[in-house]
Design an enzyme around this catalytic site. Structure first.
Site, short mmCIF file in Angstrom:
data_model
loop_
_atom_site.label_atom_id
_atom_site.label_comp_id
_atom_site.label_asym_id
_atom_site.label_seq_id
_atom_site.Cartn_x
_atom_site.Cartn_y
_atom_site.Cartn_z
N VAL A 1 0.82 -1.22 0.00
CA VAL A 1 0.00 0.00 0.00
C VAL A 1 0.85 1.26 0.00
CG1 VAL A 1 -1.94 -1.15 1.12
CG2 VAL A 1 -0.29 0.13 2.52
N GLU A 2 2.17 1.13 -0.05
CA GLU A 2 3.02 2.32 -0.13
C GLU A 2 3.64 2.39 -1.53
OE1 GLU A 2 5.18 3.35 3.50
OE2 GLU A 2 4.06 1.81 4.58
#
Lengths: 344, 344
Positions: A126-127
């Protein structure tokens, strides 16, 4: 007998003197570095390029700077950061400014060094969303202009993920803000901060904030790398704040270690530049520094501050901000006539 | 009669001389600005801040620089840009470098000025995603540090979307790259480019590329703001390239004007820094400058270049790149103790 009486006397003296805290320290002008990665100009130059380069991410859109914007407060002004494809993280992005003065990294202190921290977001789905570090290094190696910078910083055949992380960490160790009004004040310039800020400084100590937020970076006593200074948050859970801001939902360090003793333990964050890093707390739930101060007093020290005390402490905290050093934009080396992200 | 013969003679001379093109021009050291927005240092300073500020977007994550990265080639290396929530645009992001030398903006030339262009992405739902410009200005006004910069640039009570756009446009007019090897060459330094680049320059002209890519920015003849120089792309559609790269799917300027005559018409893009702006074409479908050159010759001029000609033209095009001026990072003013994006 004499010894015991003396310590009792000192204890009584501590209770009546205001400020009770004698540990005010200015921020060092140079951040500490681990033995295996001394900070050099060549590493900082390379590290700045890598820090700003969104091509490290799977989509080519997210750089370290996306969530730790050095043009702002070293964060992203968001409750939770937004990574590739607009995905949300689970904790508020800590500021990169003065992160070099933390002895462990991340909210839960799960890694020891900035070098370790730098690698984490790259492969976090998710980064930056890279499948693995090898994939990242294949991309970095496909950018010819990076090679001479790696060689200058680390020698030949040095294009590795570890050196990439070392360079980024070296750059981050230059992202420090000594010479704030507070630093000038404790270094002897008695006019550097206002009467209200001095009052707030005393209230900050008298309230007990310094029991955790001590030291030059207001993140606890100076410790060796890898040795973390943690506090349970919230310590006092039986109050409306805990419920209103959902402070107990995150198990903190327990999620990293699996140990019950680490439940709700968090690294004590720096208060430097805190005026520029809203929203606040690990869950970014509080969007007002005044409210954050009020909550901290209650949930950590079980104290209720009045408006004047809150206002004074906030004024004091503002003395911990900046000045930020000027940074020139790096030029990111080109992939001549071809893109690493076509068709993505 | 004499007149007619003379023009016939000139035409014949043009056909036989190589290079046939005498219009080589160096890039001006200053970009033109419209009468109502002369470039000033105060506007450029403010414009740089606004250009780099992701808080303009609905999520606080997308700045002008996200898709027009001035640390790279002024674009984002992607086929289609990625806006808020990871949404994709429909055309390849043109470089901001030397955009100031375009007389109309966007691939379809649908606005006249950089001032107009700057406003578009702000409210585009797949770019910055703001509901409207008023919403944006409420946010900008909530950042106290912007006020003095607006006042210095535009006077009192000047925090308007139009002035925001004017400041960004003023900054963009400084994003120019004169003094490339090509510029030095046409200014008299005969050693500024290589023998292959000179050969490529001749091939570029002899092939007919200069019929569109003329002028100092290689985007056509100098024209007044708002008067666009367009070409039909592809002009020759009956070839494999058109099919393989789906070049005809986009109706170009017709989508902006609704006029049949504008079908597949696109603004002729600059070739400056083209080495740093892959992937290529309005649809970003081609990820190789060599292939892009080969395709252009075929679909625009119905010519088939051999490998040597392609290689020479690519070498010539590389002489149009940089040097990029050094830019210092702006400090984005804080919203002290509060964030505009908490809970988003």
């Amino acid at each position: 007998m004499i010894k015991k009486s003396l310590s009792g006397l000192i204890f009584v003296l501590m209770m009546v003197s205001v400020p009770v805290f004698a540990g005010w320290q200015a921020l060092p002008k140079v951040a500490p570095a681990p033995d295996n990665n001394p900070t050099t100009a060549a590493k900082v130059t390379l590290g700045k390029m890598l820090f700003m380069d969104p091509r490290i991410s799977s989509t080519g859109t997210v750089s370290c700077n996306s969530c730790h914007n050095v043009m702002e407060g070293g964060d992203d002004s968001r409750t939770f950061s937004m990574g590739v494809h607009g995905q949300l993280g689970g904790r508020n992005a800590p500021t990169v400014w003065n992160a070099a003065f933390h002895s462990v990294q991340f909210w839960d202190g799960r890694v020891d060094l900035l070098e370790d921290q730098a690698k984490g977001p790259i492969t976090n789905p998710v980064e930056m969303g890279e499948p693995d570090h090898d994939h990242t290094m294949v991309k970095i190696k496909a950018i010819p202009g990076y090679k001479p910078y790696f060689e200058k910083a680390f020698g030949r055949n040095s294009m590795t993920i570890d050196n990439l992380a070392k360079a980024i960490a070296a750059f981050e160790r230059t992202l420090i803000t000594p010479d704030s009004p507070y630093d000038k004040y404790v270094s002897g310039d008695k006019h550097a901060i206002s009467a209200q800020q001095i009052r707030g400084m005393k209230t900050f100590a008298a309230t007990g904030c310094t029991s955790c937020h001590s030291g030059a970076a207001f993140n606890g006593p100076s410790m060796d790398f890898g040795k973390g200074f943690y506090a349970k948050f919230p310590t006092f859970a039986d109050n409306a704040y805990n419920k209103d801001y959902n402070l107990s939902a995150d198990k903190g360090r327990q999620e990293a270690t699996g140990k019950a003793a680490d439940a709700h333990m968090f690294r004590v964050p720096t208060l430097r530049n805190i005026t520029d890093t809203a929203p606040y707390f690990h869950n970014g739930s509080v969007n007002s520094l005044s409210e954050a101060v009020r909550i901290m007093a209650k949930v950590q020290l079980n104290k209720t501050l009045n408006d004047q005390e809150v206002s004074d402490i906030v004024a004091f905290l503002s003395a911990l901000t900046g000045p930020y050093p000027e940074i020139s934009m790096p030029r990111l080396p080109a992939t001549t006539g071809i893109s690493l992200f076509a068709g993505e």
